[in-house]
Design an enzyme around this catalytic site. Structure first.
Site, PDB file in Angstrom:
ATOM      1  N   TYR A 114       5.677  21.921 -14.664  1.00  0.00           N
ATOM      2  CA  TYR A 114       6.290  21.085 -15.689  1.00  0.00           C
ATOM      3  C   TYR A 114       7.552  21.782 -16.172  1.00  0.00           C
ATOM      4  O   TYR A 114       8.225  22.469 -15.416  1.00  0.00           O
ATOM      5  CB  TYR A 114       5.274  20.801 -16.804  1.00  0.00           C
ATOM      6  CG  TYR A 114       5.635  19.609 -17.651  1.00  0.00           C
ATOM      7  CD1 TYR A 114       5.922  18.370 -17.065  1.00  0.00           C
ATOM      8  CD2 TYR A 114       5.710  19.721 -19.024  1.00  0.00           C
ATOM      9  CE1 TYR A 114       6.270  17.278 -17.842  1.00  0.00           C
ATOM     10  CE2 TYR A 114       6.052  18.624 -19.812  1.00  0.00           C
ATOM     11  CZ  TYR A 114       6.340  17.412 -19.205  1.00  0.00           C
ATOM     12  OH  TYR A 114       6.683  16.335 -19.971  1.00  0.00           O
ATOM     13  N   LYS A 169     -11.697  -0.083  -4.315  1.00  0.00           N
ATOM     14  CA  LYS A 169     -10.722   0.016  -3.239  1.00  0.00           C
ATOM     15  C   LYS A 169     -10.038   1.381  -3.249  1.00  0.00           C
ATOM     16  O   LYS A 169      -9.830   2.003  -2.198  1.00  0.00           O
ATOM     17  CB  LYS A 169      -9.660  -1.080  -3.368  1.00  0.00           C
ATOM     18  CG  LYS A 169     -10.131  -2.482  -3.064  1.00  0.00           C
ATOM     19  CD  LYS A 169     -10.595  -2.624  -1.612  1.00  0.00           C
ATOM     20  CE  LYS A 169      -9.486  -2.476  -0.599  1.00  0.00           C
ATOM     21  NZ  LYS A 169      -8.627  -3.644  -0.462  1.00  0.00           N
TER      22      LYS A 169
END
Length: 471
Positions: A114, A169
């Site tokens: 970060y 899915k």
């Protein structure tokens, strides 16, 4: 239509049982007499001369599950402590999560993953956006997008009801192809809004999987997104279904010794899946097909047809048959159903040609009970996991996207779909092929890798990596 007990209606009942020699056998017998199947039974000691018994059993539906509990509770000396629905328990808290691929152990790790280190990567991508596939999750990510208008075979249930399906899915993408997929459930069924929403989120993904969007709107959504985006757009209800049906039919015809150009095919369902299957059938050489929807046969000149039905009418039903499904299946070699439960009768199957093939793919309840269809058909397939020959899209979409992402493809073509279907059919070796094994298990190790390799090969031939759409 009465279906056989299924694990999808599996319950675990915790019982307090009088401690005597016949207690456990009485419970098992009661479940079996009520039409259930005991799949697990665990006994532990209780208090005051009682046993604690956990009985797991499969039912054919919610009411049937309740009747199994009632049957157990009706045994003398048995009291029901609690009942758990195993399917709902599995979904508690959702089925997927996000995890970091890099360690975040100290300030140095944070400074690279970060701020401030990540700013260097952001500036590099601002200068050279095409490196996003190399430096971000884009290279391995797919958005699974729905508006909830055609959830499974259940209809227009909306985005909240669609979410557990989209989670499933995403879990399958990860399990079978190592792809990071993200459920995107849109609270709109406006075509323009769907297209715009997908367009603006597309930079974060390497592909778009459209799912459970009703016809005919799904055709326009797909068409417009393909024109707008520089990543492949795959409508699983169309393309995934078509690949698996074509692969299974290829092997079913091998079993009965027939050739696709010589057989008569009756299809029930002219929606997204039916149209895509038809398109692939015609591309593979089918010559005699009649398609039936809820208004009867589709034929040239039928009043009130939309563009999709007109396309079907122009390419099928050369004789102009205008009757119902029963007439369409009479004398047919193959029935492919992508429509609604219970619309095909045993008499309809009996009236088909010898060595008939029946694909009853409405889900979760097929067009005909598979056990009844087997009385007259040589090969039967369904969309259910509790019967042989399951036509399951998970056989196609993980491998297809694995190939597309690996090739950094910007589009998906009919050649890729055909190649995927052939590769999937060939996973079943000639000495393995039979009436109850025309399509491999979703857990076969050669499925995703074989489909991915076939797609990758076609992509490499037809579209060099980095080419612009249409080049």
């Amino acid at each position: 239509m009465t279906m056989a007990p299924s694990v999808s209606y599996s319950i675990t009942a915790r019982l307090d049982v009088a401690s005597h020699g016949r207690a456990v056998s009485e419970i098992t017998r009661a479940v079996e007499h009520a039409g259930g199947v005991v799949t697990a039974l665990d006994v532990s000691s209780g208090q005051r001369g009682k046993l604690r018994v956990d009985v797991t059993c499969a039912a054919s539906g919610t009411e049937h599950a309740e009747s199994l509990v009632a049957a157990m509770a009706g045994i003398s000396g048995v009291s029901v402590h609690k009942v758990s629905d195993r399917t709902f328990l599995l979904h508690l808290g959702g089925k997927i999560e996000m995890r970091s691929k890099v360690p975040l152990r100290n300030r140095d790790d944070l400074s690279m993953a970060y701020t401030p280190g990540v700013a260097r990567v952001s500036l590099a991508l601002a200068a050279k956006p095409e490196d996003a596939r190399r430096l971000t999750i884009k290279r391995n990510s797919v958005a699974v997008v729905t508006d909830g208008s055609a959830v499974l075979g259940l209809g227009n249930l909306g985005p909240y009801a669609a979410l557990p399906v989209m989670e499933g899915k995403a879990a399958l993408f990860k399990r079978f192809a190592g792809i990071d997929a993200w459920p995107i459930c849109l609270d709109t069924q406006d075509t323009d809004e769907i297209v715009r929403a997908v367009q603006v989120i597309a930079p974060g993904f390497g592909g778009i999987n459209l799912e459970d969007i009703s016809a005919p709107r799904c055709f326009e959504v797909e068409r417009r997104l393909r024109a707008l985006l520089d990543i492949p757009v795959f409508h699983d209800d169309q393309h995934g279904t078509a690949i698996v049906v074509m692969a299974a039919l290829t092997n079913a015809l091998r079993v009965v010794g027939k050739e696709l150009p010589a057989v008569r095919v009756a299809m029930a369902g002219a929606g997204a899946a039916g149209t895509a299957v038809l398109r692939l059938l015609l591309a593979a050489g089918a010559c005699d097909v009649v398609v039936v929807d809820d208004r009867g046969a589709v034929y040239r000149g039928r009043p009130g047809m939309n563009d999709s039905l007109a396309w079907i009418a122009e390419r099928t039903n050369a004789a102009g048959y205008s009757g119902d499904l029963a007439g369409a299946t009479r004398g047919a070699d193959v029935f492919i159903g992508l429509s609604a439960p219970g619309i095909l009768s045993s008499a309809d199957v009996k009236a088909m040609n010898s060595d008939a093939i029946v694909f009853a793919l409405a889900n979760p309840d097929p067009e005909i009970d598979p056990d009844i269809a087997r009385e007259y058909a040589a090969v039967v397939a369904t969309g259910r996991s509790d019967y042989p020959n399951q036509i399951n899209n998970v056989l196609a979409f993980p491998g297809v996207f694995r190939g597309l992402l690996d090739a950094q493809s910007r589009r998906i073509t009919d050649r890729m779909l055909v190649a995927a279907a052939r590769a999937l059919a060939d996973v079943v070796l000639p000495d393995e092929l039979g009436p109850d094994y025309i399509i491999p298990s979703v857990f076969h190790p050669g499925v995703a890798s074989g489909v991915a390799a076939a797609v990758r090969e076609v992509a490499a031939e037809s579209e060099p990596a980095g080419a612009a759409p249409g080049e």
